[in-house]
Design a protein around this motif. Structure first.
Motif, PDB file in Angstrom:
ATOM      1  N   GLU A   1       0.825  -1.212   0.000  1.00  0.00           N
ATOM      2  CA  GLU A   1       0.000   0.000   0.000  1.00  0.00           C
ATOM      3  C   GLU A   1       0.855   1.256   0.000  1.00  0.00           C
ATOM      4  O   GLU A   1       0.566   2.226  -0.712  1.00  0.00           O
ATOM      5  CB  GLU A   1      -0.932   0.000   1.210  1.00  0.00           C
ATOM      6  CG  GLU A   1      -2.118  -0.935   1.088  1.00  0.00           C
ATOM      7  CD  GLU A   1      -3.088  -0.758   2.236  1.00  0.00           C
ATOM      8  OE1 GLU A   1      -4.292  -0.884   2.005  1.00  0.00           O
ATOM      9  OE2 GLU A   1      -2.618  -0.483   3.366  1.00  0.00           O
ATOM     10  N   ARG A   2       1.923   1.252   0.782  1.00  0.00           N
ATOM     11  CA  ARG A   2       2.784   2.436   0.835  1.00  0.00           C
ATOM     12  C   ARG A   2       3.624   2.555  -0.437  1.00  0.00           C
ATOM     13  O   ARG A   2       3.932   3.662  -0.881  1.00  0.00           O
ATOM     14  CB  ARG A   2       3.680   2.397   2.068  1.00  0.00           C
ATOM     15  CG  ARG A   2       2.918   2.302   3.374  1.00  0.00           C
ATOM     16  CD  ARG A   2       3.582   3.090   4.468  1.00  0.00           C
ATOM     17  NE  ARG A   2       3.330   4.516   4.326  1.00  0.00           N
ATOM     18  CZ  ARG A   2       3.957   5.466   5.027  1.00  0.00           C
ATOM     19  NH1 ARG A   2       4.886   5.120   5.888  1.00  0.00           N
ATOM     20  NH2 ARG A   2       3.681   6.733   4.853  1.00  0.00           N
ATOM     21  N   ASP A   3       3.994   1.425  -1.032  1.00  0.00           N
ATOM     22  CA  ASP A   3       4.674   1.486  -2.330  1.00  0.00           C
ATOM     23  C   ASP A   3       3.751   2.077  -3.395  1.00  0.00           C
ATOM     24  O   ASP A   3       4.188   2.830  -4.272  1.00  0.00           O
ATOM     25  CB  ASP A   3       5.131   0.090  -2.756  1.00  0.00           C
ATOM     26  CG  ASP A   3       6.406  -0.344  -2.048  1.00  0.00           C
ATOM     27  OD1 ASP A   3       7.129   0.536  -1.542  1.00  0.00           O
ATOM     28  OD2 ASP A   3       6.675  -1.558  -1.998  1.00  0.00           O
TER      29      ASP A   3
ATOM     30  N   SER B   1      14.692   3.628  -7.624  1.00  0.00           N
ATOM     31  CA  SER B   1      14.203   4.332  -8.811  1.00  0.00           C
ATOM     32  C   SER B   1      13.274   5.479  -8.451  1.00  0.00           C
ATOM     33  O   SER B   1      13.551   6.640  -8.754  1.00  0.00           O
ATOM     34  CB  SER B   1      13.502   3.376  -9.790  1.00  0.00           C
ATOM     35  OG  SER B   1      14.393   2.402 -10.262  1.00  0.00           O
ATOM     36  N   SER B   2      12.158   5.189  -7.797  1.00  0.00           N
ATOM     37  CA  SER B   2      11.188   6.237  -7.483  1.00  0.00           C
ATOM     38  C   SER B   2      11.489   6.945  -6.171  1.00  0.00           C
ATOM     39  O   SER B   2      11.009   8.055  -5.936  1.00  0.00           O
ATOM     40  CB  SER B   2       9.782   5.640  -7.420  1.00  0.00           C
ATOM     41  OG  SER B   2       9.730   4.585  -6.477  1.00  0.00           O
ATOM     42  N   VAL B   3      12.281   6.314  -5.300  1.00  0.00           N
ATOM     43  CA  VAL B   3      12.554   6.890  -3.987  1.00  0.00           C
ATOM     44  C   VAL B   3      13.816   6.256  -3.417  1.00  0.00           C
ATOM     45  O   VAL B   3      14.180   5.130  -3.787  1.00  0.00           O
ATOM     46  CB  VAL B   3      11.347   6.655  -3.033  1.00  0.00           C
ATOM     47  CG1 VAL B   3      11.217   5.185  -2.675  1.00  0.00           C
ATOM     48  CG2 VAL B   3      11.434   7.517  -1.789  1.00  0.00           C
ATOM     49  N   ASN B   4      14.510   6.983  -2.555  1.00  0.00           N
ATOM     50  CA  ASN B   4      15.627   6.432  -1.790  1.00  0.00           C
ATOM     51  C   ASN B   4      15.156   6.105  -0.382  1.00  0.00           C
ATOM     52  O   ASN B   4      14.308   6.811   0.178  1.00  0.00           O
ATOM     53  CB  ASN B   4      16.785   7.428  -1.706  1.00  0.00           C
ATOM     54  CG  ASN B   4      17.471   7.624  -3.039  1.00  0.00           C
ATOM     55  OD1 ASN B   4      17.440   6.743  -3.892  1.00  0.00           O
ATOM     56  ND2 ASN B   4      18.074   8.790  -3.231  1.00  0.00           N
ATOM     57  N   ARG B   5      15.727   5.050   0.204  1.00  0.00           N
ATOM     58  CA  ARG B   5      15.385   4.683   1.579  1.00  0.00           C
ATOM     59  C   ARG B   5      16.645   4.448   2.389  1.00  0.00           C
ATOM     60  O   ARG B   5      17.647   3.953   1.865  1.00  0.00           O
ATOM     61  CB  ARG B   5      14.498   3.429   1.603  1.00  0.00           C
ATOM     62  CG  ARG B   5      13.078   3.711   1.145  1.00  0.00           C
ATOM     63  CD  ARG B   5      12.185   2.504   1.152  1.00  0.00           C
ATOM     64  NE  ARG B   5      10.887   2.848   0.568  1.00  0.00           N
ATOM     65  CZ  ARG B   5      10.090   1.999  -0.054  1.00  0.00           C
ATOM     66  NH1 ARG B   5      10.435   0.723  -0.163  1.00  0.00           N
ATOM     67  NH2 ARG B   5       8.938   2.402  -0.552  1.00  0.00           N
TER      68      ARG B   5
ATOM     69  N   VAL C   1       8.381   6.742   2.226  1.00  0.00           N
ATOM     70  CA  VAL C   1       7.724   7.150   0.981  1.00  0.00           C
ATOM     71  C   VAL C   1       8.237   8.492   0.473  1.00  0.00           C
ATOM     72  O   VAL C   1       7.843   8.930  -0.610  1.00  0.00           O
ATOM     73  CB  VAL C   1       6.190   7.206   1.150  1.00  0.00           C
ATOM     74  CG1 VAL C   1       5.650   5.864   1.590  1.00  0.00           C
ATOM     75  CG2 VAL C   1       5.771   8.293   2.112  1.00  0.00           C
ATOM     76  N   PHE C   2       9.128   9.150   1.233  1.00  0.00           N
ATOM     77  CA  PHE C   2       9.623  10.459   0.827  1.00  0.00           C
ATOM     78  C   PHE C   2      11.142  10.427   0.662  1.00  0.00           C
ATOM     79  O   PHE C   2      11.829   9.608   1.270  1.00  0.00           O
ATOM     80  CB  PHE C   2       9.227  11.519   1.859  1.00  0.00           C
ATOM     81  CG  PHE C   2       7.742  11.688   2.004  1.00  0.00           C
ATOM     82  CD1 PHE C   2       6.991  12.236   0.979  1.00  0.00           C
ATOM     83  CD2 PHE C   2       7.092  11.290   3.162  1.00  0.00           C
ATOM     84  CE1 PHE C   2       5.623  12.389   1.105  1.00  0.00           C
ATOM     85  CE2 PHE C   2       5.728  11.439   3.300  1.00  0.00           C
ATOM     86  CZ  PHE C   2       4.984  11.988   2.259  1.00  0.00           C
TER      87      PHE C   2
END
Length: 715
Positions: free
Chosen positions: A524-526, A561-565, A583-584
């Motif tokens: 869901e968070r992805d 790709s869409s975000v760094n963690r 998510v940010f």
């Protein structure tokens, strides 16, 4: 964010509609409902509306202050509450846990609270019960103001954030709801519970002032709502039982306080005469001057005759002034590093901070600060551009600070506080880092040379014994893409396994640890990340782009790709933990002395950005407490490249004019001299004022006590 805005608008709309729908049931028996009544209500009670809804303005201001105060002082009383209550609240969540109940109570928790406050204000104003409206408006405001000192100085975390067996299931119902709560709730304002304090104070105010019973049905509804809310906040993992008790106490105090000040407040703010008085004052400039003279004259005459009331006011002003001074100091624990006008970067470790400033194409000035002694050192360097232009990087190790520029390395000896020696290397290394000295005078440099890891004691072209160059005890299986070192260990990532980190010791007992890093969260968070970036979270092609390492932990930055963690790994237990909101965007991690710092863009929606969310902010994580904090107030300027040092965290701050400044934050609260002086004055004056107040009260009561005793004897 559309989702966050949507859920909030839905809740607010639902609360307003529900309040209006229930009006025919909850209104006084003889009252009638008309559309024009709403317009007339706001015309007659606009000042009451300002008083009530100012609570939301004050909450925004003080929530931001509370986050900074918590980051600076880390005042946390939760352990004491847990020592008293234990796991009582766990029973509520374990016994009644059900997805449908969780969903219903989460929406009830928000919508019900909004509805109660809105209804309490609107009902009394719409049906023109001015006596009740005066008291309800002040009760709502005073309930928050009385609770405010607890939120600032008695931080209690939500139960789901403290007890391992519990979760904040209401806050985590959906990704949108979780992000919304993260934005508006510091998660440390548990004591007292305003979800109990507000409805209880409203009910108590009605119970004391509803003399003819016109609000009887509404009072019963408030009792039912407050009882159901008490269960809700325990079940959702938000509040402790003690928070409920605190809310009731605050509610009672606020009602008694509002009743005492109501007549004086509304004598000034009453809508029926307020505008008339303002018009009368402004009609002649001499009138406000004369009014001010009368006010100050009355104050002066009041002060001329000292008594217990005057001394009591002096004590309150002393408390407020001292508290305000300490609060200001506690929320301003960062300061600029002097000596650099336009820093190019910052690097920090242990008690040292380093930066450089570009003078021209071939010259830089390096500035070093010893934060423990507050000494600084400046050195100009000519950087060779004969072989090309390269970025300048500064490394801080156990014994030396190294300035690296292409083929050139300059060394500063920390024990001697002087610059010494230069290395000119043959190869152009892809990356370098430092190990401990290993009883040598020179630091051991770990070099990444075309996919191979080399450990050198001095410069040279070839990696040979003659050049004091060795390799890792266990050779990597293939080319290495990234290295990091700390003390006696080297961490590296091999090109063929981009999500595996190898950690090897270089001296002492030989160890070789392989860590498979996981940055996976729930689907869901992805999906929320995809909605905000229009890019899928790509676990198949995930890569580690940065490593930081200390004695017990390593932190890696994972590109998806869409975000760094950010993922923190405990090297002893192997436990992994994602830091920050996954998510940010996050970047630039730093670790040391039990803390991790990084820069983040909290709440940034990349495909529909809000300007206020575009700048980078700095957060830090206390590993021992397992708590993360915002390091500075939210603003619209960039704070980047955080560096964790002993007792300090530093970062670069770039303002709107593109001026760069190094800011240094002191982790442990250190009060400025003016705060210490204020405390000393407070300690000296308070006992004298208290003794004076007691003496004055005894003299003032002497006559009345004597009269009462004589009357008792006569009876």
């Amino acid at each position: 964010m559309v989702g966050q805005t949507g859920i909030y608008v839905t809740w607010v709309t639902g609360a307003i509609i529900l309040s209006v729908v229930l009006m025919p049931i909850l209104k006084p028996p003889w009252a009638r409902l008309t559309i024009n009544g709403f317009l007339d209500m706001f015309r007659r009670y606009w000042m009451h509306a300002l008083v009530v809804f100012s609570v939301y303005v004050w909450k925004d201001i003080f929530d931001g202050l509370d986050r900074i105060l918590m980051a600076n002082t880390r005042i946390d009383m939760t352990a004491y509450i847990y020592a008293i209550e234990g796991d009582i609240v766990v029973w509520f969540q374990d016994t009644f846990a059900h997805p449908i109940l969780t969903s219903v109570l989460t929406h009830f928790y928000v919508v019900g609270y909004m509805m109660i406050i809105f209804s309490a204000f609107v009902y009394t104003c719409y049906f023109d019960d001015r006596h009740m409206a005066d008291r309800i408006s002040l009760t709502i405001l005073s309930t928050y103001l009385i609770a405010l000192p607890f939120y600032l100085f008695f931080n209690v975390r939500v139960t789901g954030d403290f007890i391992p067996e519990m979760q904040t299931i209401g806050y985590q119902l959906t990704p949108e709801i979780q992000t919304w709560f993260t934005r508006i709730d510091p998660f440390t304002n548990g004591m007292p519970s305003l979800h109990i304090g507000m409805p209880f104070s409203i009910w108590y105010c009605y119970a004391r002032n509803d003399l003819d019973g016109r609000w009887k049905v509404w009072r019963y509804c408030l009792i039912i709502y407050t009882s159901l809310t008490a269960f809700t906040i325990l079940y959702l993992g938000i509040h402790w039982v003690s928070d409920i008790i605190g809310g009731i106490v605050v509610g009672m105090l606020s009602v008694h306080f509002s009743e005492r000040i109501s007549s004086r407040v509304w004598w000034v703010l009453d809508e029926r005469s307020f505008l008339h008085r303002v018009s009368w004052l402004l009609a002649d400039w001499r009138r406000p001057v004369n009014e001010l003279k009368l006010i100050f004259g009355a104050w002066f005459n009041w002060l001329k005759v000292p008594g217990s009331h005057q001394t009591g006011v002096a004590i309150m002003l002393l408390l407020a002034g001292t508290g305000g001074t300490l609060l200001w100091d506690a929320t301003h624990q960062h300061f600029p590093a002097e000596g650099v006008t336009h820093p190019g970067s910052a690097s920090g470790a242990d008690g040292w901070l380093a930066s450089y400033e570009v003078i021209d194409e071939e010259n830089i000035t390096v500035t070093l600060w010893n934060l423990s002694t507050e000494e600084s050192y400046h050195q100009n360097f000519r950087i060779s551009t004969d072989w090309g232009s390269f970025p300048v990087e500064i490394l801080i190790g156990e014994s030396h600070i190294v300035v690296w520029h292409g083929y050139q390395l300059e060394f500063f000896n920390l024990s001697k506080n002087q610059w010494e020696g230069q290395w000119l290397t043959g190869p152009l290394f892809d990356d370098i880092t430092m190990l401990s000295n290993d009883d040598g005078d020179w630091p051991r440099m770990v070099m990444l040379n075309d996919g191979e890891v080399e450990i050198r004691h001095r410069g040279g072209i070839d990696c040979s014994i003659a050049n004091a160059c060795t390799h890792l005890p266990t050779a990597p299986n293939g080319p290495v893409s990234m290295i990091e070192a700390d003390d006696y260990r080297v961490a590296y990532v091999e090109t063929e396994t981009p999500m595996s980190i190898h950690v090897q010791t270089t001296s002492g007992i030989q160890q070789h640890i392989i860590v498979e890093v996981s940055a996976v969260i729930d689907e869901e968070r992805d999906e929320q990340v995809f909605q905000m970036t229009d890019t899928l979270v790509d676990y198949q092609n995930a890569t580690i782009t940065e490593i930081v390492l200390d004695h017990e932990h390593l932190v890696v930055l994972v590109n998806l790709s869409s975000v760094n963690r950010l993922v923190m790994v405990n090297l002893t237990s192997g436990e992994q933990q994602i830091l920050g909101d996954p998510v940010f965007p996050v970047a630039a991690p730093s670790i040391g002395h039990g803390y991790v710092a990084w820069q983040h863009q909290q709440f940034l929606v990349s495909n529909n950005p809000v300007e206020f969310d575009l700048d980078w902010e700095v957060r830090y994580h206390d590993i021992l407490l397992n708590q993360s904090y915002q390091l500075h107030p939210e603003d619209d300027i960039d704070q980047i490249q955080p560096q964790v040092m002993e007792e300090h965290i530093a970062w670069l701050q770039i303002d709107d004019d593109n001026e760069t400044q190094i800011r240094v934050f002191t982790i442990e609260v250190v009060f400025e001299p003016y705060s210490s002086s204020t405390l000393q004055i407070f300690i000296l004056l308070l006992p004298l004022l208290l003794l004076t107040w007691i003496s004055q009260r005894l003299k003032e009561n002497e006559g009345s006590i004597l009269k009462r005793s004589l009357l008792n004897e006569e009876e």
